[in-house]
Design a protein around this motif. Structure first.
Motif, short mmCIF file in Angstrom:
data_model
loop_
_atom_site.label_atom_id
_atom_site.label_comp_id
_atom_site.label_asym_id
_atom_site.label_seq_id
_atom_site.Cartn_x
_atom_site.Cartn_y
_atom_site.Cartn_z
N GLY A 112 -3.63 0.21 -0.30
CA GLY A 112 -3.37 1.26 0.69
C GLY A 112 -2.68 0.69 1.92
N LEU A 113 -2.94 -0.59 2.23
CA LEU A 113 -2.25 -1.21 3.37
C LEU A 113 -0.76 -1.33 3.09
CD1 LEU A 113 -4.81 -4.08 4.11
CD2 LEU A 113 -4.59 -1.90 5.32
N VAL A 114 -0.43 -1.66 1.83
CA VAL A 114 0.99 -1.76 1.45
C VAL A 114 1.67 -0.41 1.66
CG1 VAL A 114 2.59 -2.27 -0.42
CG2 VAL A 114 0.44 -3.53 -0.25
N LEU A 115 0.91 0.67 1.37
CA LEU A 115 1.50 2.01 1.49
C LEU A 115 1.46 2.52 2.93
CD1 LEU A 115 -0.04 3.51 -1.75
CD2 LEU A 115 2.35 2.89 -1.35
N GLY A 116 0.58 1.96 3.75
CA GLY A 116 0.53 2.39 5.15
C GLY A 116 1.67 1.79 5.95
N SER A 117 2.15 0.65 5.50
CA SER A 117 3.26 0.00 6.20
C SER A 117 4.57 0.71 5.87
CB SER A 117 3.30 -1.47 5.76
OG SER A 117 4.62 -1.95 5.79
N LEU A 118 5.35 1.02 6.91
CA LEU A 118 6.51 1.89 6.72
C LEU A 118 7.53 1.31 5.75
CD1 LEU A 118 7.17 3.30 10.29
CD2 LEU A 118 6.52 4.58 8.25
N VAL A 119 7.94 0.06 5.99
CA VAL A 119 9.08 -0.45 5.25
C VAL A 119 8.76 -0.55 3.76
CG1 VAL A 119 8.60 -2.94 5.46
CG2 VAL A 119 10.97 -2.12 5.41
N THR A 120 7.49 -0.86 3.43
CA THR A 120 7.13 -0.94 2.02
C THR A 120 6.87 0.44 1.43
OG1 THR A 120 4.97 -1.57 2.89
CG2 THR A 120 6.26 -3.30 1.88
N ASP A 121 6.32 1.35 2.24
CA ASP A 121 6.05 2.68 1.69
C ASP A 121 7.34 3.39 1.30
OD1 ASP A 121 4.10 5.00 1.23
OD2 ASP A 121 5.69 5.90 2.44
N VAL A 122 8.39 3.17 2.10
CA VAL A 122 9.66 3.85 1.79
C VAL A 122 10.12 3.48 0.38
CG1 VAL A 122 12.11 3.86 2.37
CG2 VAL A 122 10.41 4.17 4.16
N HIS A 123 9.86 2.25 -0.01
CA HIS A 123 10.20 1.85 -1.39
C HIS A 123 9.21 2.42 -2.40
CE1 HIS A 123 11.13 -0.40 -4.92
NE2 HIS A 123 10.24 -1.36 -4.75
N LEU A 124 7.91 2.37 -2.09
CA LEU A 124 6.89 2.64 -3.11
C LEU A 124 6.42 4.08 -3.16
CD1 LEU A 124 4.86 -0.62 -2.50
CD2 LEU A 124 6.37 -0.11 -4.43
N HIS A 125 6.72 4.86 -2.12
CA HIS A 125 6.31 6.26 -2.10
C HIS A 125 6.82 6.99 -3.34
CE1 HIS A 125 5.27 10.14 -0.44
NE2 HIS A 125 6.48 10.56 -0.73
N ASP A 126 5.94 7.85 -3.91
CA ASP A 126 6.31 8.62 -5.10
C ASP A 126 6.67 7.76 -6.30
OD1 ASP A 126 5.79 11.33 -4.83
OD2 ASP A 126 7.56 11.68 -3.59
N THR A 127 6.13 6.53 -6.34
CA THR A 127 6.29 5.72 -7.55
C THR A 127 4.92 5.50 -8.19
OG1 THR A 127 5.88 3.58 -6.52
CG2 THR A 127 8.15 4.40 -6.46
N TYR A 128 4.92 4.78 -9.31
CA TYR A 128 3.67 4.45 -9.99
C TYR A 128 2.73 3.62 -9.12
CZ TYR A 128 4.22 6.33 -14.67
OH TYR A 128 4.28 7.18 -15.75
N PHE A 129 3.28 2.94 -8.11
CA PHE A 129 2.41 2.17 -7.23
C PHE A 129 1.38 3.09 -6.58
CE2 PHE A 129 1.03 -0.27 -3.59
CZ PHE A 129 1.09 -1.59 -4.02
N VAL A 130 1.84 4.26 -6.16
CA VAL A 130 0.93 5.24 -5.55
C VAL A 130 -0.06 5.75 -6.59
CG1 VAL A 130 0.81 7.47 -4.38
CG2 VAL A 130 2.66 5.89 -3.84
N VAL A 131 0.43 5.98 -7.80
CA VAL A 131 -0.45 6.45 -8.87
C VAL A 131 -1.56 5.43 -9.11
CG1 VAL A 131 -0.56 7.11 -11.31
CG2 VAL A 131 1.43 7.75 -9.94
#
Lengths: 215, 546
Positions: free
Chosen positions: B374-393
């Motif tokens: 969740g920290l990876v997804l909270g960080s903006l620059v990494t979330d922009v890449h991972l948002h709506d991908t399997y990483f979130v799943v």
């Protein structure tokens, strides 16, 4: 990791590596401590439990240190993102139109294509709008995406530094053929790009399959 | 304290009901006994969980290789929507509060029932009504919904499927949630046993209490949003749909103002169960009682302020993005505090790693992975890449299934002898925990890598480079299916054929262990007086001698 077709890729991967490294250390620390305690204080060994109610010092430590860690993660994430949102004045502005389930790219001279052609080292600014439902313009190799929404223009910027073909995916669920809404971005040497760009008359370039690799 | 030898001859709540009907279905469906209501929720929720899990198995089968394997794209889109809707609205949101909150909140408080028993039964029937509406939306003309459980507009306004009915079902289910929340809050305020001050309440009570506040305050937002969507769909009033002059981003804000706090409705009660199980099996007091209790309230409060981290790529202003990113990192802290205190509670304990404790160890590992990613997804620059991908799943399955799901099983295995007065097979239970660990990571860990590689979520088909990891994940789903069958079979076998359990097999000291197993109607012969802290195991000797 840490090198790629844009500078932004290096930044994003460095932040990723930093957060993952800290996380792995924390995870190992928590798990190893837990398993160690379970063996060390196993009931079979006849330990008399000691009732420790807490420790203000420990509570303080495990609030303060994680706070510093997450603030640093926030900061690197924020600066990396902020830099990706600077659109240089000499950016080439390309209009992106998304629809169920394809992409259109319109260049400053009016040329239109369904594959995104860009010259290498040229800062690009995409002005994106949807004509129907929400989509999201995603270039995994560049570590960037931005939703494409009807009635609202969203921006995305990048400067490609390596010639090559990269996948563009739709990342926001948009119905039946969402999984097939792929196209390509072709990063070309400047000369080649302008040869294509100046060629008049033709509005669609279909020299190769543009729907991604899905058969 | 209640005299346990005296209660041996007492009738259990199975043998003595409070309805006119003495037995049969009517003695259950009209019963206002919180324990019977809890078990009715358990039956319903178990069915919905199984259905949604089987849907998940079919999705994984389709994703075993590129191209069409089993079904067409429309079917797949319908299945992932149903998987999400059923798991979220019918299993994991009501989940622990409805089953274990209902059964154990009054018992842990030393009360005879919740404050409003009839309202409680009413909540159950609202839940069933909502569930029936969901089922109707599947079979009525128009077809099952295909929008994803998030119902994002404009797609959900345009889709010809039964959206209005399905979201109306969510609207109805929301009332069940609100009324249960009101009931629990009142019960905690009014029905604590004499001597039970706020800081003598068990931590499961604290967690359920914090959750109840979220249920009351957040749920109306989704109710209002749903009404607006229905008005938009039926009457063409432009609220969210841009083609009618509406704003689709406004919908996302309203949706997540509820649905992010709802994430804490899902996880907080699970955290409460963890805080019960660890002291019992370590047989020592919990480390940092107040820190754990207050962190529940902190999560409930800060959890309100982070919703837009689901929208970092939606096109909202860059300022809003960094503010929500910062707040998101702050909500990680109270969860961290809990994990550290749990592990510290094992220090110098006397640990007997029975199945419920093993489930909790599983939880701490899986939930930590969920939280840290969740920290990876909270960080903006990494979330922009991972948002709506399997990483979130992967992230939310680690938090929701690895977290809440795991603890649902932990709670079942912990309170099983209390609820049924019987015992399951311990060895089989241990094997179940171990298999679950392997199956879970096989099924979900590849999704982190797939997401990082750029595999978007909600995809019926995928590029060839994703195929091998997708295959691994599908194999994991088969092992998970076998594991779930084993885990549930062990419980069913325990209910039907298990040996009789003693009243307090684990040596728990919270009030539910001060009465017989299964408890009698109205729980206690004499309302116990609380003289101890909740996790004071020195009273264990007195409880045995009684």
């Amino acid at each position: 990791m840490l090198s790629g077709p844009t500078k932004h890729v290096e930044t994003a991967d460095a932040v990723m590596l930093y957060i993952v490294a800290v996380s792995v250390l924390l995870l190992i620390g928590i798990t190893v401590t837990m398993i160690y305690f379970v063996f060390k204080y196993h009931r079979k060994k006849g330990h008399k439990p000691v009732n420790i109610h807490g420790s203000v010092l420990l509570e303080t430590i495990w609030i303060v240190i994680p706070t510093l860690l997450v603030l640093s993660m926030f900061y690197y994430g924020y600066t990396g993102f902020r830099d990706s949102r600077i659109f240089p004045d000499d950016s080439m502005e390309i209009t992106v139109t998304a629809r169920m389930w394809s992409w259109d790219f319109k260049y400053p001279n009016g040329k239109v294509s369904d594959t995104l052609y860009v010259p290498v080292y040229q800062p690009i600014k995409l002005l994106m709008e949807s004509v129907d439902v929400n989509h999201s313009f995603y270039i995994p190799s560049f570590r960037i995406k931005e939703d494409v929404i009807a009635g609202k223009i969203n921006y995305l910027g990048f400067t490609p530094e390596e010639v090559g073909d990269y996948d563009v995916a739709c990342a926001e669920y948009c119905g039946l053929n969402h999984a097939f809404m792929y196209t390509k971005i072709k990063v070309m040497p400047g000369v080649e790009f302008y040869a294509w760009y100046e060629k008049s008359g033709e509005v669609k370039v279909n020299d190769e399959k543009t729907e991604g690799n899905i058969q | 304290m209640t005299n346990s030898s005296a209660v041996l001859n007492q009738k259990s709540f199975y043998e003595e009901g409070n309805t006119k009907a003495k037995s049969g279905l009517a003695a259950w469906i009209f019963s206002t006994d919180h324990k019977r209501i809890g078990l009715m929720y358990l039956s319903a929720i178990a069915i919905f969980f199984s259905v949604a899990a089987i849907i998940g198995i079919f999705m994984r089968l389709e994703l075993i290789s590129t191209g069409k394997d089993l079904m067409d794209a429309q079917t797949y889109n319908t299945l992932f929507t149903l998987h999400g809707v059923i798991m979220i609205f019918l299993f994991i949101i009501p989940g622990i509060p409805a089953v274990f909150g209902n059964f154990f909140l009054p018992l842990q408080l030393g009360a005879r029932d919740v404050s409003f028993p009839r309202l409680n039964l009413f909540s159950f029937w609202i839940y069933i009504t909502g569930a029936i509406l969901v089922l109707l939306s599947l079979v009525l003309p128009g077809g099952p919904i295909d929008t994803g459980w998030t119902f994002y507009i404009p797609y959900s306004v345009r889709s010809g499927t039964n959206i209005s009915l399905a979201i109306f079902a969510a609207f109805v289910l929301g009332f069940s949630s609100i009324l249960t929340g009101i009931n629990f809050i009142t019960t905690v305020h009014r029905l604590r046993a004499p001597g039970m001050s706020w800081f003598k309440m068990p931590l499961f009570v604290w967690a359920t209490y914090a959750t109840a506040w979220i249920q009351i305050i957040a749920t109306p937002v989704i109710a209002i949003t749903i009404v607006l969507v229905i008005i938009e769909r039926l009457f063409g009033v432009g609220i969210f749909d841009p083609s009618l002059g509406g704003d689709p981003i406004l919908y996302q804000h309203l949706f997540w103002i509820y649905s992010h706090p709802a994430v804490y409705i899902m996880i907080l009660p699970a955290m409460g169960v963890v805080s019960e199980i660890i002291p019992t099996f370590a047989r020592r007091t919990i480390f940092g009682y107040k820190a754990i209790a207050i962190s529940s309230l902190a999560i409930a409060f800060v959890g309100y302020l982070v919703w837009a981290h689901h929208m970092f790529t939606s096109g909202m202003s860059d300022t809003a993005r960094w503010i929500f990113s910062l707040l998101t990192f702050l909500v990680a802290l109270p969860s961290g505090v809990k994990v550290f205190n749990w592990v510290a509670t094992m220090y110098k304990g006397s640990i007997d790693p029975k199945p419920p404790f093993l489930w909790v160890m599983n939880f701490i590992f899986l939930f930590s992975i969920g939280g840290l990613t969740g920290l990876v997804l909270g960080s903006l620059v990494t979330d922009v890449h991972l948002h709506d991908t399997y990483f979130v799943v992967a992230h939310f399955h680690y938090v929701m299934f690895g977290g809440t799901g795991t603890i649902f099983f932990a709670a079942l295995y912990y309170w099983f002898p209390k609820i049924f007065g019987k015992m399951y097979n311990i060895k089989t239970a241990n094997i179940g925990v171990a298999l679950f660990f392997v199956a879970f990571n096989l099924l979900y860990f590849p999704k982190f890598i797939l997401g990082y590689m750029g595999m978007p979520r909600r995809y019926y088909d995928f590029l060839p480079e994703f195929e091998s990891l997708q295959f691994v994940s599908t194999v994991g789903s088969w092992l998970m299916l076998i594991t779930l069958i084993l885990i549930i079979w062990n419980l069913m076998h325990g209910i039907l054929r298990g040996r009789k359990s003693e009243s307090n097999p684990w040596g728990g000291v919270t009030l539910e262990w001060h009465t017989s197993s299964p408890p009698p109607l109205e729980n206690f012969k004499v309302i116990p007086e609380v003289k101890h802290e909740p996790y004071d195991f020195s009273q264990l000797e007195d409880m045995k001698n009684d």
